[in-house]
Motif scaffolding. Structure first.
Motif, PDB file in Angstrom:
ATOM      1  N   ARG A 241     -56.234 -15.046 -28.054  1.00 51.42           N
ATOM      2  CA  ARG A 241     -56.005 -13.906 -27.153  1.00 51.42           C
ATOM      3  C   ARG A 241     -57.304 -13.473 -26.483  1.00 51.42           C
ATOM      4  O   ARG A 241     -57.330 -13.131 -25.288  1.00 51.42           O
ATOM      5  CB  ARG A 241     -55.385 -12.759 -27.939  1.00 51.42           C
ATOM      6  N   GLU A 268     -48.138 -15.043 -25.486  1.00 54.40           N
ATOM      7  CA  GLU A 268     -47.687 -13.789 -26.089  1.00 54.40           C
ATOM      8  C   GLU A 268     -46.211 -13.861 -26.460  1.00 54.40           C
ATOM      9  O   GLU A 268     -45.775 -13.301 -27.475  1.00 54.40           O
ATOM     10  CB  GLU A 268     -47.932 -12.630 -25.114  1.00 54.40           C
ATOM     11  N   CYS A 271     -45.970 -15.584 -29.616  1.00 50.56           N
ATOM     12  CA  CYS A 271     -46.384 -14.694 -30.703  1.00 50.56           C
ATOM     13  C   CYS A 271     -45.402 -13.543 -30.927  1.00 50.56           C
ATOM     14  O   CYS A 271     -45.715 -12.612 -31.690  1.00 50.56           O
ATOM     15  CB  CYS A 271     -47.773 -14.126 -30.416  1.00 50.56           C
ATOM     16  N   LYS A 272     -44.237 -13.556 -30.243  1.00 54.14           N
ATOM     17  CA  LYS A 272     -43.214 -12.512 -30.351  1.00 54.14           C
ATOM     18  C   LYS A 272     -43.677 -11.165 -29.807  1.00 54.14           C
ATOM     19  O   LYS A 272     -43.144 -10.127 -30.187  1.00 54.14           O
ATOM     20  CB  LYS A 272     -42.751 -12.335 -31.808  1.00 54.14           C
ATOM     21  N   GLU A 273     -44.660 -11.178 -28.922  1.00 50.74           N
ATOM     22  CA  GLU A 273     -45.159  -9.946 -28.308  1.00 50.74           C
ATOM     23  C   GLU A 273     -44.560  -9.846 -26.901  1.00 50.74           C
ATOM     24  O   GLU A 273     -45.218 -10.125 -25.890  1.00 50.74           O
ATOM     25  CB  GLU A 273     -46.690  -9.964 -28.262  1.00 50.74           C
ATOM     26  N   THR A 274     -43.286  -9.444 -26.842  1.00 50.17           N
ATOM     27  CA  THR A 274     -42.590  -9.440 -25.547  1.00 50.17           C
ATOM     28  C   THR A 274     -43.133  -8.379 -24.601  1.00 50.17           C
ATOM     29  O   THR A 274     -43.204  -8.600 -23.397  1.00 50.17           O
ATOM     30  CB  THR A 274     -41.088  -9.226 -25.764  1.00 50.17           C
ATOM     31  N   GLU A 275     -43.535  -7.219 -25.158  1.00 48.22           N
ATOM     32  CA  GLU A 275     -44.065  -6.169 -24.288  1.00 48.22           C
ATOM     33  C   GLU A 275     -45.389  -6.606 -23.670  1.00 48.22           C
ATOM     34  O   GLU A 275     -45.661  -6.328 -22.496  1.00 48.22           O
ATOM     35  CB  GLU A 275     -44.239  -4.867 -25.076  1.00 48.22           C
ATOM     36  N   ARG A 276     -46.220  -7.259 -24.483  1.00 46.08           N
ATOM     37  CA  ARG A 276     -47.480  -7.768 -23.934  1.00 46.08           C
ATOM     38  C   ARG A 276     -47.200  -8.788 -22.823  1.00 46.08           C
ATOM     39  O   ARG A 276     -47.838  -8.778 -21.760  1.00 46.08           O
ATOM     40  CB  ARG A 276     -48.298  -8.443 -25.043  1.00 46.08           C
TER      41      ARG A 276
END
Length: 703
Positions: A241, A268, A271-276
């Motif tokens: 990142r 992202e 990494c399951k960071e949908t908002e990012r």
């Protein structure tokens, strides 16, 4: 023959090229046995003589071997002496020496050819392969060192050198060669080969350090993406990142920034960071130029469809459509239909700032030529902009400013748009600013007078009851367009509605006195109807007479006759009691009207018969109207008076010609034969008798 001085002692006959005489084929019929092209080729191949090969020589002792070697070396030396730059001959010479096992002589040949062409990497590769093939490792290293020193930009030399050291198990030596290569700043593949080399021996820290040097030497999105994927593959999420963030800081304005943002968002998402990921996509869409963001929009729409809610999906679709419109207006900024669609899209979203931005960008694309046909579509951008500010944004000051800027932009000396003037004035009226509306309309009349502007301005003032202003406007209107019959009629109609009969009559008199009028029949009809409505029959007759002095049109005669037939009839209906008491007086007045109407018809008939005999169809129509009028009089009318004047229709043919004057056949037409013409032309009586005989014959055949 005399000799030509240019040919010396030869004559032209001596220098002629004598070709063999072509044989004449007497029998051209096909042969019974046909030969194919395949048979001809096969026979030619079968009849070829075998290739002459030199006999094989067997060497039995040392002396013969020495003689053979001497002879071959002499052949090679002679060959390279004749063609020094022929590297193929050198390579064959060196390969022959290698086959004889004389490596010293083979090395001598390679050194000699390298003096001739040391820039040829193929020579270095074959020289080194010779040494490697026979396990002369130090000699091979010497050759490779010299090759990479002289040709450091040839990657194949470095790869072969490193491969040899790695095959020998000298990892440190291979690493040292890589370091020497990296000092020359090779391309991406060279750095990646070094990294793969370190990873083969599990030197992760060394590989990471090489990646750092790699992205510093090649600061491109693809380099950072490879570095971040390397860290992510080893589970170093924070490091990956950080690498992406550093790349975004450095390369957000790069041409390949779209690739970087897509990779960062996919990381992202992984990494399951949908908002990012969503934030990255939106940041990218705001910063990457629309022309290079096609893949980014496609990925964003797919991401929202997978992870977003309904609003997010709609936003993604709107963003994609926005991208498409941006592409179209970028290719052709003067495509106003595309701007309308783009504005409609932004209005459906509801972001006022975005809508205003698109409107401002659209109206900035002024047509290149000052011709009205180019502006007719463009002007609606201003109209829609003003309506949006007034109705949707409800910002009256901005609406007023839009109208002001639009009117300032239009070249009124060449053309203008009445619609804009009227919309601006109506807007001011809706804002209760009557003074501003009058000012706008006054400027319109002064700068670009038009019929619509005068009509609307007069309508507004008439609704407000300002008669004086209406008269002033009509005067301005008629000063600008004195031939406009509509304006004269409306002005007179206004005066008549105010019971100003004399003013209305004076206006009509001024109007018919104009030297040129666009629709004089409309004006005369209005004047006549005015006098009839006022009951001034004598004035009406005078008007008809004045009109007949100007034109003898059929409709004028018929209208005059019908007026005389009905003049005073209204008074008789309103005074019904008097008529019942005095039937004799009523009948006398009716007879006078009939006589006057009949007199007009007779004058018209005489005119068409004597002054315009070619207008037969008009004369026939006049008689038809006269007959109908006499029939409407009832017992007082005399139908026989007209019937004996009625013509007979005859179908005739006449020749027609084409555009170039050549005859093109005949066409049928209807002709009218009047009784007075029959009396004047005796030949027509013969024709009439023949016509009757034909009718009788047809009747007999039918029976």
């Amino acid at each position: 023959m005399a000799s030509d001085p240019n040919l010396g002692f030869l004559t032209k006959r001596d220098t002629e090229v004598k070709l063999p005489r072509p044989t004449r084929v007497k029998n051209k019929t096909p042969a019974t046995i046909q030969i194919t092209a395949e048979q001809i080729l096969r026979e030619a191949r079968e009849r070829q003589e075998p290739e002459i090969r030199p006999p094989k020589q067997k060497i039995t002792d040392v002396h013969e071997l020495a003689d053979y070697r001497l002879r071959k070396r002499k052949e090679f030396e002679d060959l390279i002496r004749r063609a020094r730059w022929n590297t193929g001959a050198w390579v064959k010479y060196a390969a022959w020496e290698e086959s004889q096992g004389d490596f010293a002589r083979a090395r001598s040949v390679w050194e000699r050819v390298l003096e001739v062409d040391y820039r040829n990497p193929t020579l270095w590769l074959k020289y080194a392969e010779l040494e490697m093939r026979h396990r002369f490792v130090n000699h091979a290293r010497n050759v490779w060192d010299r090759a990479v020193a002289l040709l450091p930009r040839v990657d194949q030399l470095w790869y072969k050198y490193i491969h040899m050291e790695e095959m020998l198990g000298d990892v440190a030596g291979a690493r040292q060669i890589f370091e020497r290569w990296m000092d020359w700043h090779p391309d991406t593949q060279g750095w990646l080969s070094y990294i793969k080399f370190e990873l083969r021996y599990n030197e992760v820290d060394r590989a990471r350090a090489i990646y750092e040097r790699f992205v510093a030497d090649h600061p491109r999105p693809s380099s950072f993406i490879k570095y971040a994927k390397f860290e992510a593959k080893r589970g170093e999420i924070a490091r990956a990142r950080a690498i992406y963030e550093r790349a975004v800081d450095l390369l957000s304005d790069d041409e390949e920034a779209e690739q970087l943002f897509v990779a960062f968002a996919e990381f992202e998402e992984w990494c399951k960071e949908t908002e990012r990921a969503r934030c990255i996509y939106r940041f990218a869409l705001d910063h990457v130029p629309k022309g290079r963001a096609e893949e980014l929009y496609r990925k964003y729409v797919a991401f929202e469809k997978q992870y977003g809610d309904r609003k997010g999906i709609e936003d993604a679709i709107v963003s994609k459509r926005r991208f498409q419109y941006e592409e179209e207006v970028r290719k052709n900024p003067l495509n106003y239909d595309c701007w309308f669609d783009y504005i409609r899209l932004e209005e459906s979203v509801g972001n006022k700032d975005m809508v205003r931005e698109v409107y401002e960008r659209a109206i900035a694309n002024v047509p290149p030529a000052e011709e009205k046909r180019y502006w007719q579509r463009y002007i609606y951008l201003w109209i829609n902009y003003a309506l949006y500010e007034e109705l949707d944004a409800q910002d009256m000051d901005r609406t007023r400013e839009v109208y002001r800027e639009c009117l300032k932009l239009i070249p009124h000396k060449k053309f203008s748009f009445a619609k804009i003037w009227l919309m601006a004035a109506q807007f001011e009226i809706r804002q209760m600013n009557l003074k501003g509306a009058r000012k706008i309309l006054g400027n319109a009349i002064g700068m670009a007078p038009k019929d619509k502007i005068f009509k609307k301005y007069i309508e507004i003032e008439l609704q407000l009851g300002n008669i004086t202003r209406c008269r002033t406007l009509y005067q301005k209107y008629l000063e600008w367009a004195p031939a406009n019959c509509y304006a004269w009629c409306k002005y007179a109609e206004l005066e008549r509605s105010l019971s100003e009969t004399e003013r209305a009559r004076a206006l009509f008199e001024l109007a018919i006195a104009q030297p040129a009028l666009d629709m004089p029949e409309l004006l005369w009809k209005a004047y006549i109807d005015f006098e009839i409505s006022e009951g001034e029959y004598e004035r009406t007759r005078q008007l008809y007479e004045r009109l007949l002095d100007r034109t003898k049109h059929l409709k004028v005669w018929i209208s005059y006759a019908k007026f005389e037939a009905s003049a005073g009839g209204e008074d008789e209906e309103t005074d019904g009691e008097v008529l019942e008491e005095n039937d004799i007086h009523n009948e006398e007045r009716q007879r006078k009207r009939i006589e006057r109407s009949r007199g007009v018809f007779e004058r018209a008939f005489d005119y068409f018969r004597t002054s315009a005999p070619e207008l037969k169809e008009e004369r026939a129509m006049l008689l038809e109207d006269w007959l109908n009028t006499e029939s409407s009089f009832g017992s007082l009318g005399d139908v026989s008076l007209v019937q004996k004047k009625l013509p007979r229709k005859v179908k005739k043919r006449r020749p027609i010609s084409s555009e170039d004057g050549t005859p093109a056949g005949f066409e049928e037409y209807i002709d009218y034969i009047f009784p007075d013409e029959v009396a004047m032309a005796p030949n027509l009586k013969i024709m009439e008798a023949a016509y009757k005989w034909k009718r009788q014959k047809l009747g007999a055949d039918d029976d």
